[in-house]
Design an enzyme around this catalytic site. Sequence first.
Site, PDB file in Angstrom:
ATOM      1  CE1 TYR A  82      -6.475   1.609 -16.193  1.00 46.48           C
ATOM      2  CE2 TYR A  82      -8.717   1.063 -15.974  1.00 46.48           C
ATOM      3  CZ  TYR A  82      -7.816   1.796 -16.630  1.00 46.48           C
ATOM      4  OH  TYR A  82      -8.334   2.510 -17.613  1.00 46.48           O
ATOM      5  CE  LYS A 139      -0.971   0.412   4.843  1.00 47.24           C
ATOM      6  NZ  LYS A 139      -1.925   0.810   5.843  1.00 47.24           N
ATOM      7  CB  ALA A 143     -16.802   6.645 -12.695  1.00 47.92           C
ATOM      8  CB  SER A 196      -6.922   4.064 -14.685  1.00 49.77           C
ATOM      9  OG  SER A 196      -6.625   5.390 -15.307  1.00 49.77           O
TER      10      SER A 196
END
Length: 116
Positions: free
Chosen positions: A58, A9, A74, A25
Amino acid sequence: MLINVFKSKIHRVKVTQAELNYVGSITIDEDLLEAAGIRENEKVQIVNNNNGERLETYAIKGRRGSGVICLNGAAARKAQPGDIVIIISYAWMTPEEAEKHQPVVIFPDENNRIVK
């Protein structure tokens, strides 16, 4: 059997852009992608600390050293510039592999640069 395990992360980076009129993305500074071991086009989960939103998309490479974190398409509705997000990747592993796996956690500075 395979299990889906936390791989890496990028912890608490600042969103720099949100581009609604783009084909999906999240654009991430290439330095951050490399440090976290996230590949271009890899599925990632985005957690927005400011509003609690979570989404999957992604990763695409952003300009190296730019600090860019841009939600596209979005996803741009889920965050705004200045929001703090966590970008998480996962990997499928056998339970035996997962037992030995050590996740990579990157803690960028306030400018989304890797702290050395």
